[in-house]
Design a protein around this motif. Structure first.
Motif, mmCIF file in Angstrom:
data_model
loop_
_atom_site.group_PDB
_atom_site.id
_atom_site.type_symbol
_atom_site.label_atom_id
_atom_site.label_comp_id
_atom_site.label_asym_id
_atom_site.label_seq_id
_atom_site.Cartn_x
_atom_site.Cartn_y
_atom_site.Cartn_z
ATOM 1 N N LYS A 172 0.818 -1.216 0.000
ATOM 2 C CA LYS A 172 0.000 0.000 0.000
ATOM 3 C C LYS A 172 0.851 1.266 0.000
ATOM 4 O O LYS A 172 0.573 2.223 -0.711
ATOM 5 N N SER A 174 1.941 5.935 -3.262
ATOM 6 C CA SER A 174 1.215 5.049 -2.350
ATOM 7 C C SER A 174 -0.217 4.841 -2.840
ATOM 8 O O SER A 174 -0.667 5.472 -3.799
ATOM 9 N N GLU A 175 -0.914 3.934 -2.188
ATOM 10 C CA GLU A 175 -2.268 3.571 -2.608
ATOM 11 C C GLU A 175 -3.156 4.814 -2.765
ATOM 12 O O GLU A 175 -3.216 5.679 -1.902
#
Length: 492
Positions: free
Chosen positions: A333, A346-347
């Motif tokens: 993530k 990032s996610e």
């Protein structure tokens, strides 16, 4: 947005055209996938020594001749700031590099000139070149001109991007120093620009790539997450100012806590952890966006500067820059290693979109590595995905009409790597992606010319553009390229 025409054509791509505003219409063009993709080969980084002499000149001439015979289009030459301006401010010595360019021209090859505004110590390449010694001396009195981690370790491979516009170097800023060197390069090599020298790759950070020095060789080991490089006083001043503008002065005191060390894994930290990692908090998002934004702003300044010098007076020269291939922890993530490198991927975020937009704005070609890598070849525990990383960057380039070229990250001569490179260059399975503008093979050296490696490489050269090479051409090449003798032996 201004459209710079014929950038693909300048690399030797026949009638290919790229437009930053054309988006997917350019990506769907058949000609972009099927035309000739020029092949370049990186020549050794120590071709010019730290004493400004051409290393192994006779062997180099023989090697260039061999590359030309087998159908290679050109070579990439690293040009080190520490060599050229090593004697003192604005005391340039281009003599050795000029000799190499003349050799390349005589061999009938094209040249990608990589301007290295960083130092290097490349394992296995006998290359140990620092920043100019007089710049390092200034750093002894003011170590904050270099990036620093939380513990105060300074990376002397390149200057901190936060000093780009500060006149700390005998009255000049880094941008002025880079500009002066590029202008001197332009004047010195004017007879070769646009003819032999078809591309100028601008060094954007450590290793020449647009990144922070998050993985120093003496402190980091794979697949460590690296460390944030924002603790020199100039970076901290900028962070403080940005936090104040946000109305959150408490966010400007430094980087995040709980980030581990260079060799940590994400699960060993509180910041990068998959479960409730603080990268996903308001402060985490603010810090990561600032850190990534500062990096892209540096790239923008460098490419704009290069464009002002090399994209005027009808010079047919491509300006290029390189993104890093940080593929470990891709399947998590947080994408920890990319975050410390300077990409907020990032996610929920597309960490490369902003950088690619910046390339489009400057009409620059984008170079990316990992071309030979497959996910199933990587360490499973490190959640690597070089394939996804490459596709993410390529889709962003297609979105903004940015031409892209590729390199392999590791020195490989096996057919598996060659086939993956060819697949990635043309990407026929993804018709929405244009084929690449060029591919640069890393690298030339004694290993390349070993009999088994050379035969495989010759086959790779012949089949890279198999869609446009007919059987008669291939038979002719086969006859010319059946070189069982090591080319370098001609010099012994």
């Amino acid at each position: 947005m201004k459209v710079r025409a014929s950038r693909g054509d300048m690399l030797g791509n026949n009638n290919v055209r790229f437009s930053p505003t054309s988006g997917t219409s350019a990506a769907s063009s058949e000609v972009l996938r099927k035309n000739h993709v020029p092949l370049y080969v990186v020549i050794p980084s120590d071709t010019v020594t730290s004493s400004n002499k051409v290393n192994r000149a006779r062997a180099l001439q023989a090697s260039l001749k061999a590359l030309k015979i087998v159908g290679v289009d050109g070579v990439l030459l690293h040009i080190w700031w520490g060599n050229v301006e090593g004697e003192g401010p604005q005391k340039y010595d281009w003599s050795a590099y000029l000799a190499v360019v003349k050799m390349v021209n005589a061999a009938g090859l094209k040249l990608q000139a990589s301007l290295c505004f960083h130092g290097s110590s490349i394992s296995g390449d006998s290359c140990d070149i620092s920043l100019p010694s007089w710049v390092l001396r200034i750093g002894e009195g003011n170590p904050d001109i270099f990036h620093s981690d939380r513990s105060g370790h300074r990376s002397k491979e390149c200057l901190s991007l936060a000093v780009d516009e500060l006149p700390l170097f005998e009255g000049r800023s880094p941008l002025q120093m880079y500009s002066d060197l590029m202008e001197s390069f332009r004047q010195t090599f004017s007879l070769y620009l646009g003819d032999t020298i078809v591309e100028v790759m601008v060094g954007l950070g450590p290793g020449g790539e647009l990144k922070y020095p998050a993985f120093p060789d003496d402190l980091w080991r794979f697949p460590g997450i690296g460390e944030f490089q924002c603790y020199d006083k100039y970076m901290l001043e900028d962070l403080k100012n940005q936090a104040s503008l946000m109305g959150k002065p408490e966010w400007g005191l430094g980087g995040p806590e709980g980030v581990g060390s260079y060799h940590s894994w994400p699960g060993e930290t509180t910041f990068f952890n998959e479960d409730n990692g603080t990268w996903d908090t308001p402060f985490g998002k603010f810090f990561l966006s600032w850190y990534a934004g500062a990096l892209v702003s540096h790239g923008d300044r460098m490419l704009a500067l290069a464009g002002s010098i090399f994209q005027k007076d009808d010079l047919h020269v491509v300006v290029a820059g390189k993104l890093p291939g940080v593929h470990w922890w891709q399947k998590t993530k947080a994408h920890a290693a990319e975050l410390t490198t300077g990409y907020h991927n990032s996610e929920g975020m597309d960490g490369y979109d902003l950088a690619v937009q910046m390339f489009a704005k400057n009409g620059a070609l984008l170079t990316v590595s990992c071309m030979e890598m497959a996910d199933d070849e990587q360490l499973a525990e490190a959640k690597c995905s070089p394939e996804h990383l490459l596709l993410q960057i390529r889709f962003a380039c297609a979105k903004y009409g940015v031409p892209i070229s590729g390199e392999n990250s590791l020195i490989r001569f096996d057919e598996v790597a060659h086939e993956r490179i060819k697949k990635n260059v043309h990407r026929v399975s993804c018709p929405e992606l244009p084929r690449m503008a060029a591919f640069t093979f890393f690298r030339m050296g004694e290993s390349l010319f070993q009999s088994s490696h050379w035969r495989l490489f010759v086959n790779f050269v012949q089949t890279l553009n198999k869609d446009i090479v007919d059987d008669s051409e291939r038979a002719s090449l086969d006859e010319e390229c059946n070189m069982s003798v090591h080319p370098l032996k001609a010099c012994t």
